[in-house]
Design an enzyme around this catalytic site. Structure first.
Site, PDB file in Angstrom:
ATOM      1  N   CYS A  96       4.430   9.397   0.593  1.00 24.91           N
ATOM      2  CA  CYS A  96       3.044   9.859   0.509  1.00 24.91           C
ATOM      3  C   CYS A  96       2.950  10.807  -0.684  1.00 24.91           C
ATOM      4  CB  CYS A  96       2.623  10.575   1.795  1.00 24.91           C
ATOM      5  SG  CYS A  96       0.975  11.304   1.677  1.00 24.91           S
TER       6      CYS A  96
ATOM      7  N   ARG B 217       0.834  -1.213   0.000  1.00 26.91           N
ATOM      8  CA  ARG B 217       0.000   0.000   0.000  1.00 26.91           C
ATOM      9  C   ARG B 217       0.868   1.262   0.000  1.00 26.91           C
ATOM     10  NH1 ARG B 217      -0.388   4.641   2.667  1.00 26.91           N
ATOM     11  NH2 ARG B 217       0.034   3.563   4.625  1.00 26.91           N
ATOM     12  N   ASP B 218       1.566   1.524   1.091  1.00 30.57           N
ATOM     13  CA  ASP B 218       2.329   2.775   1.197  1.00 30.57           C
ATOM     14  C   ASP B 218       3.453   2.797   0.171  1.00 30.57           C
ATOM     15  OD1 ASP B 218       3.011   5.243   2.210  1.00 30.57           O
ATOM     16  OD2 ASP B 218       3.505   4.564   4.215  1.00 30.57           O
TER      17      ASP B 218
ATOM     18  N   HIS C  87       9.115   7.095   7.880  1.00 30.07           N
ATOM     19  CA  HIS C  87       9.729   7.183   6.549  1.00 30.07           C
ATOM     20  C   HIS C  87      11.202   7.527   6.796  1.00 30.07           C
ATOM     21  CE1 HIS C  87       6.130   6.892   3.886  1.00 30.07           C
ATOM     22  NE2 HIS C  87       5.562   6.998   5.072  1.00 30.07           N
TER      23      HIS C  87
ATOM     24  N   ASN D  27       9.499   4.378   3.020  1.00 27.98           N
ATOM     25  CA  ASN D  27       9.394   3.971   4.417  1.00 27.98           C
ATOM     26  C   ASN D  27      10.700   3.306   4.845  1.00 27.98           C
ATOM     27  OD1 ASN D  27       6.600   3.790   3.153  1.00 27.98           O
ATOM     28  ND2 ASN D  27       6.103   3.604   5.315  1.00 27.98           N
TER      29      ASN D  27
ATOM     30  N   HIS E 193       5.444   4.662  12.625  1.00 29.21           N
ATOM     31  CA  HIS E 193       5.487   4.549  11.165  1.00 29.21           C
ATOM     32  C   HIS E 193       6.493   5.579  10.653  1.00 29.21           C
ATOM     33  CE1 HIS E 193       3.157   4.057   7.227  1.00 29.21           C
ATOM     34  NE2 HIS E 193       3.727   5.235   7.020  1.00 29.21           N
TER      35      HIS E 193
HETATM   36  P1  HMG Z   1     -12.856  14.055  -2.940  1.00 25.19           P
HETATM   37  O1  HMG Z   1     -12.494  14.397  -4.356  1.00 25.19           O
HETATM   38  O2  HMG Z   1     -13.074  15.169  -1.974  1.00 25.19           O
HETATM   39  O3  HMG Z   1     -14.099  13.061  -2.864  1.00 25.19           O
HETATM   40  O4  HMG Z   1     -11.740  13.101  -2.399  1.00 25.19           O
HETATM   41  P2  HMG Z   1     -15.554  13.114  -3.389  1.00 25.19           P
HETATM   42  O5  HMG Z   1     -16.391  12.457  -2.356  1.00 25.19           O
HETATM   43  O6  HMG Z   1     -15.927  14.513  -3.854  1.00 25.19           O
HETATM   44  O7  HMG Z   1     -15.506  12.157  -4.668  1.00 25.19           O
HETATM   45  C1  HMG Z   1     -14.796  12.473  -5.844  1.00 25.19           C
HETATM   46  C2  HMG Z   1     -14.809  11.273  -6.775  1.00 25.19           C
HETATM   47  O8  HMG Z   1     -14.050  10.211  -6.221  1.00 25.19           O
HETATM   48  C3  HMG Z   1     -16.205  10.707  -7.022  1.00 25.19           C
HETATM   49  O9  HMG Z   1     -16.204  10.137  -8.314  1.00 25.19           O
HETATM   50  C4  HMG Z   1     -16.310   9.610  -5.996  1.00 25.19           C
HETATM   51  O10 HMG Z   1     -17.213   8.600  -6.349  1.00 25.19           O
HETATM   52  C5  HMG Z   1     -14.891   9.059  -6.012  1.00 25.19           C
HETATM   53  P3  HMG Z   1     -16.948  10.880  -9.531  1.00 25.19           P
HETATM   54  O11 HMG Z   1     -18.340  11.081  -9.077  1.00 25.19           O
HETATM   55  O12 HMG Z   1     -16.203  12.190  -9.728  1.00 25.19           O
HETATM   56  O13 HMG Z   1     -16.783   9.908 -10.672  1.00 25.19           O
HETATM   57  N1  HMG Z   1     -14.533   8.455  -4.735  1.00 25.19           N
HETATM   58  C6  HMG Z   1     -14.093   7.204  -4.586  1.00 25.19           C
HETATM   59  N2  HMG Z   1     -13.869   6.217  -5.484  1.00 25.19           N
HETATM   60  C7  HMG Z   1     -13.418   5.036  -4.980  1.00 25.19           C
HETATM   61  N3  HMG Z   1     -13.174   4.819  -3.677  1.00 25.19           N
HETATM   62  C8  HMG Z   1     -13.370   5.786  -2.764  1.00 25.19           C
HETATM   63  C9  HMG Z   1     -13.859   7.033  -3.222  1.00 25.19           C
HETATM   64  N4  HMG Z   1     -14.161   8.175  -2.591  1.00 25.19           N
HETATM   65  C10 HMG Z   1     -14.578   9.036  -3.518  1.00 25.19           C
HETATM   66  N5  HMG Z   1     -13.112   5.545  -1.483  1.00 25.19           N
HETATM   67  C11 HMG Z   1     -10.966  11.313  -0.960  1.00 25.19           C
HETATM   68  C12 HMG Z   1     -11.764  12.606  -1.065  1.00 25.19           C
HETATM   69  C13 HMG Z   1     -10.730  11.033   0.504  1.00 25.19           C
HETATM   70  C14 HMG Z   1     -11.744  10.192  -1.619  1.00 25.19           C
HETATM   71  C15 HMG Z   1      -9.636  11.521  -1.724  1.00 25.19           C
HETATM   72  O14 HMG Z   1      -9.025  12.662  -1.224  1.00 25.19           O
HETATM   73  C16 HMG Z   1      -8.687  10.369  -1.573  1.00 25.19           C
HETATM   74  O15 HMG Z   1      -8.937   9.293  -2.069  1.00 25.19           O
HETATM   75  N6  HMG Z   1      -7.543  10.594  -0.891  1.00 25.19           N
HETATM   76  C17 HMG Z   1      -6.586   9.550  -0.611  1.00 25.19           C
HETATM   77  C18 HMG Z   1      -5.212  10.076  -0.721  1.00 25.19           C
HETATM   78  C19 HMG Z   1      -4.245   8.968  -0.397  1.00 25.19           C
HETATM   79  O16 HMG Z   1      -4.505   7.805  -0.600  1.00 25.19           O
HETATM   80  N7  HMG Z   1      -3.074   9.374   0.164  1.00 25.19           N
HETATM   81  C20 HMG Z   1      -2.055   8.440   0.534  1.00 25.19           C
HETATM   82  C21 HMG Z   1      -2.416   7.602   1.722  1.00 25.19           C
HETATM   83  S1  HMG Z   1      -2.116   8.411   3.280  1.00 25.19           S
HETATM   84  C22 HMG Z   1      -0.427   8.079   3.592  1.00 25.19           C
HETATM   85  O17 HMG Z   1       0.264   7.581   2.747  1.00 25.19           O
HETATM   86  C23 HMG Z   1       0.123   8.362   4.965  1.00 25.19           C
HETATM   87  C24 HMG Z   1       0.316   7.088   5.795  1.00 25.19           C
HETATM   88  O18 HMG Z   1       1.197   6.185   5.149  1.00 25.19           O
HETATM   89  C25 HMG Z   1       0.879   7.435   7.183  1.00 25.19           C
HETATM   90  C26 HMG Z   1       2.100   8.354   7.144  1.00 25.19           C
HETATM   91  O19 HMG Z   1       3.062   8.099   6.395  1.00 25.19           O
HETATM   92  O20 HMG Z   1       2.054   9.332   7.901  1.00 25.19           O
HETATM   93  C27 HMG Z   1      -1.017   6.352   6.027  1.00 25.19           C
HETATM   94 MG    MG Z   2       3.364   6.379   5.172  1.00 27.26          MG
END
Ligand code: HMG
Ligand code: MG
Length: 314
Positions: free
Chosen positions: A243, A18-19, A212, A252, A210
């Protein structure tokens, strides 16, 4: 015996699929993701975060999460979790068969906005609703709090702010909280400081760290966490990752580097380091690049030279 009252056993949570892969711009095939997950599971890792059910518009690499989760058959004893941002992701994860969700939010307003397009208040409200659903469905709930030390948009994070969010997350009933050094900027004294601040809110056995490894401090930070009594650490095979919404975040902490250090210190992980290297080799094949993990590179160089040299890596 581990030295200086360190935990005798550590649970390593593998977040590479995932990450790690979320940061790869070239799409990895479902078959290759499955090959990697199977190799990781074969190494004895107790938990694999296999994918995220986020918007494919934001993270195209994770678009095949439902297919991957359905196709992956975890051996007994290997827990499989997936990142979930909202109801839509929750529904998809549940119907794919996920038994543990990983919720996530950030300690700063700006990173929440960039990463999930929500304010901090909206993010906590979403997490609270998802926690209620997950409790009803009998799922285990892990939660990430990102940019706990430094935010790429706001600079140093206020530990008091972190504590307030941690208190709120604890009150909504999560099972485990992973504190994220998202851009790899923390040093051991930051780790001691934050654990000291949040230690009263949450039992140490529910805290994961966690790291990086952007600035090379991840292993030192693990040692600081161990000394403070933490026994759950996230890591990513070969040091894959970052990220996409945190400029400057690199991979990471590499799982093999973590396991090598723990084993050397007499801390049990239940993980076979040689099999981890096999998985690291697959991670390099599927990402078509040399990964930053040090132990991985040392061992692969040894394997390439001769079987005899490979033996000395053990
Ligand atoms: P948004 O654009 O505000 O969402 O995104 P929305 O509700 O307005 O929807 C927009 C479109 O996305 C729509 O489609 C939804 O259906 C679709 P459209 O109508 O335009 O065709 N949609 C989805 N499709 C599939 N699955 C879903 C979903 N949700 C909406 N779940 C949202 C808001 C949260 C969805 C977006 O910002 C997002 O997906 N963000 C994720 C970003 C991400 O994955 N970042 C990396 C992970 S975090 C990380 O790495 C840190 C970590 O490792 C810890 C650390 O290191 O500190 C965990
Ligand atoms: Mg991370």
């Amino acid at each position: 015996m581990p030295a200086n009252d360190l935990p005798g056993r550590v649970r390593v949570v593998e977040v590479g699929p995932r990450d790690g892969l979320q940061n790869e711009t070239e799409l990895v095939s479902l078959a290759d993701k499955l090959r990697l997950a199977n190799a990781l599971a074969a190494s004895g890792l107790p938990q694999i975060e296999i994918a995220s059910f986020v918007s494919p518009k934001w993270i195209p690499q994770m678009a095949d999460a439902p297919e991957l989760v359905k196709a992956f058959v975890a051996p007994p004893g290997v827990a499989v979790s997936a990142l979930v941002p909202n109801d839509k992701g929750y529904d998809a994860a549940l119907s794919a068969g996920i038994k543990e969700i990983a919720l996530f939010m950030s300690a700063t307003e700006s990173h929440n906005k960039k990463n999930i397009n929500k304010s901090s208040r909206e993010a906590i409200d979403t997490l609270e609703k998802l926690t209620v659903r997950a409790r009803q469905d009998g799922l285990r709930i892990r939660c990430y709090l990102s940019v706990v030390f430094v935010c790429p948009y706001e600079g140093k994070t206020d530990p008091e702010k972190v504590k307030q969010i941690v208190d709120r997350l604890v009150s909504i009933g999560i099972d485990e909280l992973s504190l994220g050094d998202t851009i790899g900027a923390a040093t051991p004294s930051d780790v001691w400081h934050i654990l000291d601040r949040v230690g009263g809110s949450l039992n140490k056995d529910k805290i994961a760290l966690h790291f990086h490894d952007t600035r090379g401090t991840a292993l030192a930070n693990v040692l600081a966490g161990l000394q403070a009594g933490v026994s759950i650490f996230d890591a990513s095979i070969g040091g894959l990752g970052g990220c996409p919404y945190a400029p400057g975040a690199s991979g990471n902490l590499a799982t093999e580097d973590l396991v090598y250090m723990l084993q050397g210190m007499g801390v049990e992980t239940g993980i076979d380091l040689e099999k981890l290297v096999d998985a690291g080799e697959i991670a390099q094949e599927i990402t078509k690049r040399k990964l930053p993990g040090r132990y991985l590179q040392a061992c692969l160089a040894g394997r390439a030279k001769s079987l005899k040299q490979a033996e000395t890596c053990r």
